[in-house]
Enzyme design. Structure first.
Site, short mmCIF file in Angstrom:
data_model
loop_
_atom_site.label_atom_id
_atom_site.label_comp_id
_atom_site.label_asym_id
_atom_site.label_seq_id
_atom_site.Cartn_x
_atom_site.Cartn_y
_atom_site.Cartn_z
N CYS A 282 0.80 -1.23 0.00
CA CYS A 282 0.00 0.00 0.00
C CYS A 282 0.83 1.28 0.00
CB CYS A 282 -0.92 0.01 1.21
SG CYS A 282 -2.00 -1.41 1.21
N HIS B 120 -8.81 3.54 -2.39
CA HIS B 120 -7.38 3.30 -2.19
C HIS B 120 -6.87 2.45 -3.36
CE1 HIS B 120 -3.63 1.93 -0.55
NE2 HIS B 120 -4.08 1.02 0.29
N CYS C 141 -0.04 2.72 6.38
CA CYS C 141 0.24 1.40 6.90
C CYS C 141 0.49 0.48 5.71
CB CYS C 141 -0.91 0.88 7.76
SG CYS C 141 -2.49 0.75 6.92
#
Lengths: 402, 709
Positions: A91, A358, A388
C-alpha cells in the site's frame, strides 16, 4: 546539501474498482500515461530533464506487469533517455516511489525524477500476483499470518475501540471528502481521464457516499467475522497476542478503504533541475523513511515510521501542521491518533480512502499531492504523509512549504 | 510373506500374506519381498497385468512402527530409504503394464499408498474395511506418495482433511470420495480385477499426472487453490496452535508438491517425512498413543497367574450421569446390567440415557433398531437389591458421601457371592477408607470412570491397601471387556488423574491471584495444547466444588494441610462474589444464554492485573511443568507405578497434549536434567510446589531418562 523539491503533483480521479466503475474500460497503461502526460504538458517540461520514473504497482502482473513504468514512459512519448522502474511496497508503493525519486535527487544521482503509481483494481484484482505469505504453510504458519482485516479488527480490539468509534470516523471521512470536492480543494491536481476522442470518461472520484450516516453503517455486517472464526485467523492472531480474549469484528466496507482504479505522479527535483525546467518548487521534502513492524497486527507501522521520520527531520509531532494517514481501515487512523496524540482536526482533513478509495499502488503519491495542495490552500507549513503497509511496515514522508 | 503367481492369461498376482502376524504390515522384510515380486512382474514380458492383493482378511494395515523409529534415527539414511520406497511405487506407476489393487479389506497408511501407486483401485464391498491415511494421528505423514497422489487424484480440498484429520472411511465412502475406483461383491473381487487388467487396463495404465498437460486444479497458483491454502493454514494453526510440526509438513507437502511434477513432489514428501521421524513430537505420539495405549489395552500390568474372568452380569448402583454411562458401556459390551437407584423413576431415567445414545447411533446408521432393542433388553432398571444376585461385579456410582457409600456397599454385598467384586467409582474418596464398609476388602477396588463415560476411554483402577492381586486382575478383565483402557494406581488422595489434573487448574488460579491477565492464562492453557484454559475448566468443575473439596481436605488433614495459591481466589469467588461456576451461569466467565462465554468484565477489579505481564511462553511452561512435576511425585510416592500408565492416563484422562507424549514423556522431551534445573528456578520464583522430587534429582545426577531414547 542537495535538496529535493516537489514541483508538481497530479492524479486521476478514482473510479470504482469493479466492472461498473467508470475506469474499468481504461487500461492501467492509459491511467499511467494520463498522469505522465499531464506532468509534462502542464509544466511544459522538457522530459529529457527527467532521469527516472518510479511507479508503484502492487499487482504487477498481466497488463500491469513487465515494468509498467518504463513502458508508460515510452507510451507517453517521454524522451527515450528517461528510465522507468516499477516498485512494490504494497500500500505504500506510491509514496515509496516518490521517496525513491527524492532519494535519487538528494544523493545527486538525478536532477529530476518522477514518483507515482498506478493500480487498476477492477482489471487486475488484488492478490493477482500471488505470493507466499498467505498460502505457503511453511511461511504462513510459523509467522502467524492473518489477513489485513483481522489485523484491523485486532487493533480495534486491543486498543479499546468500539464499533461506534470506527463508524463515526468513517462518517466524518465521507463528510470531509464531500466538502473538499464541493469546495474544489482537489482541483489543482485532478487530471480527468479522457477517451480516444478527447472526451471525458471520469473527472471526479466516484466512490464517495456522502449520504453515509451512523445508522446506515450500523446495518453493515462486519466483513471479517467468518474469516476470523471459521478460518481460524482470530485464534492465530490471539496466539500472537494472548492478552486478547477474543477479537471484536467491526470493520466492514463502510469503514475500510474502497477498492478503486487510479494513477498519480509527482515531479521531484533539485533546485538546479527546477531552474532548468523553469519551475517553482511547491514543497521541500524534509525526511522520509520506511520501517518494519510486527506483521500479525500488521498495520501499526505508521506511528513508528512517523516517529522515525520526525527524528530524522529533528521535529516533534506538534511541529506538524497536517497529518495525512491513508485510511486503510478506520482503526489504523484511530490508533495513530492515540499514539502520537494527534487531534482529529489535524489529520486527513480532506477525507481519505474510506470515502474516496485506495488504488493500492497509487495512493501514496496521491495523498502526498493532496498535502502539497492543502498546505498551499490553508496556508500551513508542514505535513507528514504516512501509510500502513502489508506484512507489517510503515512509511512516512515529511514535507514543508518552500 | 509375499506370494507370487502367474495364471494362464498372463495375469500375475502379488499376494500379501505375512504368516507370523495377524495383519500384513510394511517393514524391511515384507517390502523386500514385495519389491522382488514387483520387479519380477514388470520384467516378465509374459505378464500382461498385475493384481496386488492380500490373503488375509485385511489388505495391508500400514507401516511397522516398531522398526520405523529405529531405522530413521539417522536422517540421511532415512532419506535414502524413503527415496527407495518412492522409487518402487513410482516404478509400479510407470511399469508400462497395468497394476490393480484388489482391496479385500482394511488398507491404511502405507497399505493404501500401495493402492494409490496402482493404476486402479477395486475394493470389495466390505463394510468393516477401513481405508485411509492415518499417519498424522501419530505425528507422521503419509511418506510413500500419499500426500502427492491423493490430492492429484481427488483434489486438494478433499485430500487435505482426509490426511490432516487421519480419517478412515469404509469402501462406500471411499468410492464417493474417489479414493477407490469401483466396488464389487467380495466374491467378485479377483474376477473383476483380472477383467479390468485384460481389458480397460491394457490402455489405461498411464496416470493422469504422467500425461501431457496435467494440472492440479487446486494448486496454490490457481485462485481456488490460493483460497484453499490460505484458509487451510489459518484453520490448521488455530487447531494445532503450532504444536504439531507434522500437520504443517503435510500442508507443505501438498502445497509445494502440487506446484511441481510428481517426481519432484515425491522428493519433497520424503524430506518432510524424514523431518517428522526426527521430531520429538512423533516419538512422543508413537510411544504413548500407539505403544503404551496398546500395551495398556493388552493389560500389560495385569497380575499373572489369575485366570481370566468372564463377565455376564454386573450391577451399577446409582443411575445418575456416571451410573447411567457405565450401564451404557457395559451393555454395549453385551453384559447384563442391573441399574439400581432409590426410586424406579430415577433408575428408568438412567436406562433412558442408553436409549438416547442408541437412538443417535441408529440415526447415524451405526446400529440397527433391532440391536438397540436387544441392548436395552440387557439393562434392568430397578430399586431392589435382590436383583443384584448373580452379579460378578457391582460398581457403585452414588453421591460422594462416605455414609451413603457405606450403606449401599453393605446392602449390595448382602446379595452377592463371596467371590464377587465390589467397585467404587469415586473420584475423590480414598478407596482404603471406603473398603472399611466392606465385609471382604480384598474384593474391594476403585474403578474411576471419566465423564461422559460413553466418550471417555479411560478407567483409572485404584488398589486399596487390602485389594488382592486377584481382584485387580479380574477388574482389569472387566475394563478390557467393556473396551476401555485401564491404568493402575495405588490409593492416595485424588489418586493419580484427579491429583495431577488439579495442579493445572490450581496453577491457573494462582496466576490470577498473582495478577496475570486472565486472557493470557486462558490462551496460554490452550497454546500449551490443553483442551480448555484453566479458568474455564475451573468453571466447569464448579468453583464451589473445588472450594468444598479444599475445606474438606483441610478438615481431614488438620495441620498437615498445605494451602495453595488458588484458595484466596476460590474463597473470594464463592463466598464473597457468589460466582460459583458454569452451572450457575457465572464463574470466571459469564455465560450469556444467547452467545459465547466471556470472561467476567469485573474480574480485574477483584484480581488486579499487573502492568508487567509475563511472557506467554513462561506461563505455558508453568501450566505444563506443574503437571509433570506432580506426576514425578506420584511416581516417587508409588501412587502410580508404570510410567506408561502415567502418560496414557494424562492424555486420555484429562487431555494432556499428545504431542508432549504425556506428563512423563514431557520430562524426557525437555531432558530430565534441564527439567530439574528449570523446576528449581520455578520453585524459587513461584513456590515449593515446583521443587523436583528426589527421584528426579537422582535421575538427573545419573543422566537417566524415563524411556530409552
Amino acid at each position: 546539501m542537495t535538496e529535493a523539491f516537489v514541483y508538481d503533483a497530479v492524479r486521476t480521479p478514482r473510479g470504482k474498482g469493479r466492472s461498473s466503475g467508470a475506469l474499468h474500460e481504461v487500461t492501467p497503461m492509459r491511467l499511467a500515461t494520463t498522469v505522465l502526460e499531464a506532468v509534462r504538458d502542464r509544466n511544459e517540461l522538457d522530459t529529457s530533464l527527467v532521469d527516472d520514473v518510479v511507479l508503484g504497482c502492487v499487482a504487477p502482473v498481466g497488463e500491469q506487469g513487465a515494468d509498467i513504468a518504463r513502458v508508460a514512459v515510452i507510451q507517453a512519448n517521454y524522451a527515450e533517455t528517461v528510465a522507468g522502474v516499477q516498485i512494490n511496497r504494497f500500500c505504500a508503493s506510491g509514496l515509496e516511489a516518490c521517496n525513491m525519486a527524492a532519494a535519487k535527487v538528494l544523493s545527486g544521482q538525478a536532477e529530476m525524477a518522477i514518483g507515482g503509481g498506478v493500480e487498476s483494481m477492477s482489471r487486475i484484482p488484488m492478490g493477482s500476483d500471488g505470493g507466499a505469505w498467505a498460502t505457503d504453510p511453511a511461511v504462513a504458519m510459523p509467522t502467524y499470518f492473518v489477513p489485513q482485516g483481522i489485523s484491523a479488527d485486532l487493533i480495534a480490539t486491543k486498543y479499546g475501540m468500539s464499533r461506534a468509534d470506527v463508524d463515526s470516523y468513517a462518517v466524518e471521512s465521507q463528510k470531509r471528502a464531500k466538502r473538499s470536492w464541493d469546495e474544489g480543494r482537489f482541483k489543482k491536481s485532478i487530471i480527468p481521464v479522457k477517451d480516444i476522442n478527447g472526451l471525458t470518461v471520469l473527472d471526479r472520484d466516484e466512490h464517495l457516499r456522502p449520504e453515509t450516516t451512523m445508522q446506515s453503517l450500523a446495518a453493515l455486517e462486519p466483513s471479517f467475522g467468518v474469516m476470523g472464526e471459521q478460518f481460524g485467523f482470530d485464534s492465530v492472531a490471539m496466539q500472537r497476542y494472548p492478552d486478547v480474549e477474543r477479537i471484536e469484528h467491526m470493520h466492514h466496507a463502510g469503514n475500510s478503504s474502497g477498492i478503486v482504479d487510479g494513477a498519480a505522479a509527482v515531479l521531484i527535483g533539485n533546485a538546479e533541475g527546477g531552474r532548468k525546467a523553469g519551475l517553482k518548487p511547491r514543497a521541500r521534502i524534509r525526511a522520509f523513511t520506511s520501517v518494519g513492524s510486527e506483521p500479525t497486527i500488521m498495520l501499526t507501522g505508521p506511528s513508528f515510521a512517523a516517529e522515525k521520520a520526525l527524528k530524522l527531520a529533528g521535529m516533534k509531532p506538534s511541529d506538524i501542521d497536517l497529518y495525512e494517514l491513508n485510511e486503510a481501515f478506520a482503526s489504523v487512523v484511530l490508533r495513530f491518533m492515540q499514539v502520537l496524540n494527534v487531534p482529529h482536526d489535524k489529520i486527513n482533513v480532506n477525507g481519505g480512502a474510506i470515502a474516496m478509495g485506495h488504488p493500492l499502488g497509487a495512493t501514496g503519491a496521491m495523498i502526498l499531492g493532496t498535502m502539497v495542495d492543502e498546505l498551499e490552500r490553508s496556508d500551513k507549513n508542514t505535513a507528514l504523509v504516512t501509510l500502513c503497509v502489508g506484512a507489517g511496515m510503515g512509511i512516512a514522508t515529511i514535507i514543508e512549504r518552500v | 510373506m509375499i506370494d507370487y503367481s502367474i495364471d494362464g492369461d498372463g495375469i500375475a498376482a502379488i499376494v500379501w500374506n505375512m504368516a507370523d502376524r495377524p495383519m500384513n504390515v510394511m517393514n524391511g522384510d515384507s517390502l523386500a519381498a514385495f519389491r522382488e515380486a514387483v520387479y519380477k512382474a514388470i520384467q516378465d514380458k509374459a505378464v500382461k497385468g498385475v493384481i496386488v492383493t492380500s490373503a488375509k482378511n485385511d489388505f495391508v494395515a500400514g507401516a511397522d512402527l516398531v522398526n520405523l523409529l529405529k531405522e530413521s534415527l539417522d536422517a540421511a539414511k532415512a532419506l535414502q530409504n524413503s527415496f527407495a520406497l518412492q522409487k518402487l511405487f513410482r516404478d509400479i506407476e510407470k511399469a508400462g503394464k497395468p497394476f490393480v489393487a484388489a482391496i479385500n479389506g482394511t488398507a491404511l497408511g502405507g497399505g493404501y499408498e500401495i493402492c494409490l501407486a496402482c493404476h486402479r483401485r477395486i475394493a470389495a464391498d466390505n463394510p468393516k474395511a477401513l481405508i485411509g491415511l492415518p499417519e498424522a494421528s501419530i505425528g507422521l505423514l503419509p511418506g510413500a506418495g500419499g500426500t502427492q497422489r491423493l490430492p492429484r487424484m481427488i483434489g486438494v480440498s478433499k485430500a487435505l482433511p482426509m490426511i490432516l484429520e487421519s480419517k478412515k472411511v469404509d469402501p462406500k465412502a471411499a468410492l464417493a470420495l474417489g479414493m477407490v475406483d469401483e466396488l464389487v461383491a467380495p466374491g467378485e473381487l479377483l474376477i473383476r480385477a483380472k477383467a479390468w487388467l485384460l481389458n480397460e487396463g491394457q490402455t489405461g495404465h498411464v496416470k493422469p499426472w504422467d500425461q501431457k498437460g496435467f494440472r492440479v486444479p487446486e494448486a496454490a497458483n490457481t485462485p481456488k487453490g490460493a483460497q484453499v491454502f490460505t484458509a487451510g493454514n489459518g484453520m490448521l494453526r488455530a487447531k494445532t496452535m503450532g504444536n504439531y510440526p507434522n500437520a504443517q509438513y503435510i500442508m507443505s507437502c501438498v502445497y509445494e508438491g502440487m506446484l511441481v511434477d510428481i517426481d519432484t513432489g515425491l522428493k519433497i514428501e520424503s524430506r518432510y517425512f524424514v523431518a517428522c521421524t526426527q521430531s520429538k513430537e512423533a516419538r512422543n505420539m508413537i510411544r504413548s498413543l500407539f505403544f503404551s495405549i496398546g500395551e495398556a489395552n493388552k493389560l500389560a500390568n495385569r497380575p499373572k497367574n489369575v485366570p481370566t474372568q468372564a463377565y455376564t452380569k454386573v450391577g451399577v448402583l446409582g443411575a445418575g450421569m456416571m451410573g447411567a454411562g457405565i450401564a451404557y458401556a457395559a451393555s454395549s459390551a453385551g453384559l447384563n446390567v442391573v441399574l439400581l437407584d432409590s426410586t424406579q423413576e430415577a433408575a428408568e431415567k438412567g436406562k433412558a440415557y442408553t436409549a438416547g445414545l442408541l437412538d443417535k447411533r441408529v440415526k447415524a446408521k451405526k446400529t440397527s433398531e433391532a440391536d438397540k432393542e436387544k441392548q436395552l433388553g440387557l439393562i434392568k432398571a430397578t430399586t431392589s437389591y435382590d436383583d443384584l444376585k448373580g452379579c460378578d461385579l457391582v460398581i457403585e456410582a452414588v453421591f460422594e458421601d462416605r455414609a451413603i457409600k457405606a450403606e449401599v456397599t453393605k446392602k449390595a454385598e448382602a446379595q452377592l457371592e463371596p467371590t464377587a467384586i465390589f467397585a467404587s467409582n469415586t473420584s475423590t474418596l480414598p478407596i482404603t477408607g471406603l473398603a472399611e464398609a466392606s465385609s471382604r476388602p480384598a474384593n474391594f477396588i476403585g474403578l474411576h470412570f471419566f465423564s461422559p463415560v460413553d466418550k471417555m476411554p479411560l478407567v483409572e483402577i485404584i488398589r486399596g491397601k487390602q485389594t488382592s492381586d486377584e481382584t485387580l486382575a479380574r477388574a482389569m478383565d472387566f475394563v478390557k471387556k467393556i473396551r476401555k483402557t485401564p491404568i493402575v494406581v495405588n490409593d492416595s488422595r485424588g489418586f493419580y488423574t484427579s491429583r495431577v489434573f488439579a495442579t493445572y487448574v490450581t496453577e491457573g488460579l494462582t496466576m490470577l491471584a498473582e495478577g496475570v491477565a486472565p486472557a493470557v492464562i486462558e490462551n496460554a492453557g490452550k497454546m500449551a495444547g490443553m483442551p480448555v484454559g484453566p479458568l474455564a475448566l475451573a468453571d466447569e468443575v464448579s468453583l464451589e466444588l473445588m472450594h468444598r473439596v479444599r475445606s474438606q481436605t483441610r478438615k481431614d488433614l488438620g495441620d498437615a494441610y498445605k494451602s495453595d495459591g488458588s484458595e484466596p481466589v476460590l474463597q473470594a469467588m464463592v463466598e464473597k462474589l457468589g460466582r460459583i461456576g458454569k452451572k450457575a451461569g457465572k464463574g470466571f466467565y459469564d455465560y450469556p444464554a444467547d452467545g459465547r462465554k466471556k470472561l467476567w468484565a469485573d474480574l480485574g477489579k477483584h484480581f488486579p492485573v499487573k502492568a508487567e505481564q509475563p511472557d506467554v511462553q513462561d506461563v505455558i511452561k508453568r501450566l505444563v511443568y506443574i503437571q509433570s512435576v506432580e506426576t514425578a511425585r506420584c511416581l516417587e510416592e508409588k501412587v502410580i507405578i508404570d510410567v506408561r500408565d502415567a502418560d496414557v492416563g494424562s492424555i486420555m484422562g484429562w487431555g494432556f497434549p499428545p504431542f508432549r507424549g504425556g506428563t512423563v514423556s514431557n520430562i524426557d522431551s525437555v531432558g530430565v536434567k534441564p527439567f530439574v534445573a528449570e523446576c528449581d528456578q520455578l520453585a524459587q520464583k513461584f513456590g515449593a510446589r515446583f521443587t523436583p522430587p528426589r527421584l528426579l534429582r537422582d535421575m538427573a545426577d545419573q543422566g537417566k531418562s524415563f524411556y530409552a531414547a
